[in-house]
Scaffold this motif. Structure first.
Motif, PDB file in Angstrom:
ATOM      1  N   GLU A 153      12.227 -20.528   4.097  1.00 49.89           N
ATOM      2  CA  GLU A 153      11.635 -19.873   2.938  1.00 49.89           C
ATOM      3  C   GLU A 153      11.554 -18.367   3.135  1.00 49.89           C
ATOM      4  N   LEU A 154      11.233 -17.932   4.351  1.00 48.75           N
ATOM      5  CA  LEU A 154      11.182 -16.501   4.644  1.00 48.75           C
ATOM      6  C   LEU A 154      12.545 -15.862   4.411  1.00 48.75           C
ATOM      7  N   LEU A 155      13.585 -16.516   4.898  1.00 49.02           N
ATOM      8  CA  LEU A 155      14.935 -15.976   4.725  1.00 49.02           C
ATOM      9  C   LEU A 155      15.337 -15.951   3.258  1.00 49.02           C
ATOM     10  N   ARG A 156      14.990 -16.990   2.534  1.00 46.83           N
ATOM     11  CA  ARG A 156      15.350 -17.019   1.115  1.00 46.83           C
ATOM     12  C   ARG A 156      14.629 -15.925   0.338  1.00 46.83           C
ATOM     13  N   SER A 157      13.404 -15.620   0.753  1.00 44.29           N
ATOM     14  CA  SER A 157      12.680 -14.533   0.085  1.00 44.29           C
ATOM     15  C   SER A 157      13.310 -13.180   0.401  1.00 44.29           C
ATOM     16  N   LEU A 158      13.910 -13.072   1.592  1.00 41.00           N
ATOM     17  CA  LEU A 158      14.551 -11.819   1.998  1.00 41.00           C
ATOM     18  C   LEU A 158      15.941 -11.663   1.396  1.00 41.00           C
ATOM     19  N   LEU A 159      16.673 -12.781   1.326  1.00 39.08           N
ATOM     20  CA  LEU A 159      18.083 -12.710   0.948  1.00 39.08           C
ATOM     21  C   LEU A 159      18.378 -13.218  -0.459  1.00 39.08           C
ATOM     22  N   GLY A 160      17.544 -14.100  -0.964  1.00 37.39           N
ATOM     23  CA  GLY A 160      17.803 -14.707  -2.267  1.00 37.39           C
ATOM     24  C   GLY A 160      17.952 -13.677  -3.376  1.00 37.39           C
ATOM     25  N   GLY A 161      19.093 -13.733  -4.074  1.00 36.38           N
ATOM     26  CA  GLY A 161      19.337 -12.802  -5.165  1.00 36.38           C
ATOM     27  C   GLY A 161      19.782 -11.426  -4.707  1.00 36.38           C
ATOM     28  N   LYS A 162      19.740 -11.168  -3.406  1.00 38.49           N
ATOM     29  CA  LYS A 162      20.128  -9.850  -2.883  1.00 38.49           C
ATOM     30  C   LYS A 162      21.413  -9.927  -2.070  1.00 38.49           C
ATOM     31  N   ALA A 163      21.669 -11.087  -1.497  1.00 39.55           N
ATOM     32  CA  ALA A 163      22.880 -11.278  -0.691  1.00 39.55           C
ATOM     33  C   ALA A 163      23.732 -12.374  -1.320  1.00 39.55           C
ATOM     34  N   ASN A 164      24.984 -12.413  -0.923  1.00 42.14           N
ATOM     35  CA  ASN A 164      25.868 -13.461  -1.393  1.00 42.14           C
ATOM     36  C   ASN A 164      25.334 -14.825  -0.954  1.00 42.14           C
ATOM     37  N   PRO A 165      25.461 -15.865  -1.796  1.00 42.91           N
ATOM     38  CA  PRO A 165      24.980 -17.198  -1.407  1.00 42.91           C
ATOM     39  C   PRO A 165      25.567 -17.690  -0.086  1.00 42.91           C
ATOM     40  N   VAL A 166      26.814 -17.330   0.212  1.00 42.65           N
ATOM     41  CA  VAL A 166      27.416 -17.739   1.482  1.00 42.65           C
ATOM     42  C   VAL A 166      26.680 -17.082   2.641  1.00 42.65           C
ATOM     43  N   THR A 167      26.366 -15.803   2.523  1.00 39.88           N
ATOM     44  CA  THR A 167      25.605 -15.106   3.567  1.00 39.88           C
ATOM     45  C   THR A 167      24.274 -15.804   3.788  1.00 39.88           C
ATOM     46  N   GLU A 168      23.615 -16.130   2.697  1.00 37.54           N
ATOM     47  CA  GLU A 168      22.306 -16.784   2.792  1.00 37.54           C
ATOM     48  C   GLU A 168      22.423 -18.128   3.502  1.00 37.54           C
ATOM     49  N   ARG A 169      23.414 -18.926   3.125  1.00 38.74           N
ATOM     50  CA  ARG A 169      23.569 -20.241   3.758  1.00 38.74           C
ATOM     51  C   ARG A 169      23.856 -20.110   5.250  1.00 38.74           C
ATOM     52  N   LEU A 170      24.739 -19.194   5.605  1.00 36.37           N
ATOM     53  CA  LEU A 170      25.092 -19.012   7.015  1.00 36.37           C
ATOM     54  C   LEU A 170      23.891 -18.584   7.843  1.00 36.37           C
ATOM     55  N   VAL A 171      23.121 -17.639   7.333  1.00 35.66           N
ATOM     56  CA  VAL A 171      21.975 -17.127   8.081  1.00 35.66           C
ATOM     57  C   VAL A 171      20.877 -18.182   8.169  1.00 35.66           C
ATOM     58  N   VAL A 172      20.635 -18.889   7.087  1.00 34.18           N
ATOM     59  CA  VAL A 172      19.600 -19.935   7.109  1.00 34.18           C
ATOM     60  C   VAL A 172      19.954 -21.010   8.131  1.00 34.18           C
ATOM     61  N   ARG A 173      21.214 -21.436   8.151  1.00 38.25           N
ATOM     62  CA  ARG A 173      21.613 -22.453   9.128  1.00 38.25           C
ATOM     63  C   ARG A 173      21.469 -21.935  10.546  1.00 38.25           C
TER      64      ARG A 173
END
Length: 271
Positions: A153-173
């Motif tokens: 959730e912390l990462l999604r709040s930081l990256l969601g809507g600001k980074a590419n969805p692929v970036t978000e998925r890679l970093v979250v994993r």
């Protein structure tokens, strides 16, 4: 990796490339399913030992993997993982590392198809810089006692809507399942995969008859020189082209077939 595992990983990469070169394959879905297989193998130590046991026949291990995964993931993922367990692996952990790498590569392929690979590579770099400059953020993301969902959730709040969805998925994993790596090492590995994917281009080559090995090598060298990047050739034989060769790289088509010349002549006559 070394020895057998290095060879097995190289073969797995080739199979993934061949699979994802087909644009009908959903690369993002494939990445998600491979990530799920990674989690399964990482969690089930006895299973991955069975699937990498050199005393067991490769076909038997492939059948076991197919039985376990069928109905849980798509056919492409089942076939890919089944092919991987047919290979020999130096260590059981190497298989898990390889499946994880293929999951990341499939996601990067999805970004490449969308024309966003350069952005993803840049975002991974910038995220790494942000983490290295914030002791508090790094501590929150690497705290082994912290709730995994809370990290996500912390990462999604930081990256969601600001980074590419692929970036978000890679970093979250990476953050929620580091598998013993440091955050910095994981981000560096992802950046290297993105760079390797960015430097690879695919050419769809259509000819009336199959090309010889020498012709393939010569064509690959010419295209690599023309585009300044390594070129993977997807070869298709279509008797209707009559002769010559048609090459499609991205949206750019180089058509030297007889059929194309006839069609152009007919257009001029009619016009």
């Amino acid at each position: 990796m070394n020895g057998a595992s290095r060879e097995a990983l190289a073969s797995a990469r080739e199979r993934l490339d061949a699979l994802t070169d087909n644009t009908s394959v959903d690369a993002a879905k494939l990445a998600e399913e491979l990530a799920a297989v990674t989690a399964l193998l990482d969690r089930e130590v006895s299973l991955r030992r069975v699937l990498t046991d050199p005393a067991q026949a490769g076909e038997a291990k492939a059948e076991l993997a197919a039985r376990l995964l069928s109905g849980q993931v798509g056919g492409e993922t089942v076939d890919l993982v089944s092919g991987m367990v047919r290979s020999r692996w130096s260590q059981s952990r190497d298989l898990v590392d390889a499946v994880e790498e293929l999951a990341a590569t499939a996601d990067l392929t999805a970004a490449q198809r969308a024309g966003a690979l350069d952005n993803v590579e840049d975002e991974l770099f910038r995220f790494g810089r942000i983490v290295s400059s914030s002791t508090e953020l790094r501590a929150a993301l690497t705290d082994r006692t912290a709730n995994v969902s809370a990290k996500g959730e912390l990462l999604r709040s930081l990256l969601g809507g600001k980074a590419n969805p692929v970036t978000e998925r890679l970093v979250v994993r990476l953050v929620t399942a580091p598998r013993g790596r440091s955050l910095e090492a994981g981000l560096e590995s992802l950046s290297k995969l993105a760079a390797a994917r960015r430097n690879r281009m695919v050419a769809v080559v259509t000819t009336a008859v199959p090309l010889s090995d020498q012709q393939k090598q010569r064509l690959g060298a010419v295209l690599a020189k023309l585009y300044g990047r390594e070129m993977h050739l997807n070869l298709d034989v279509d008797p209707e082209v009559l002769g010559g060769i048609s090459v499609l790289v991205g949206d750019e088509q180089i058509d030297g077939t007889i059929a194309d010349r006839i069609a152009e002549a007919n257009r001029r006559i009619a016009g």
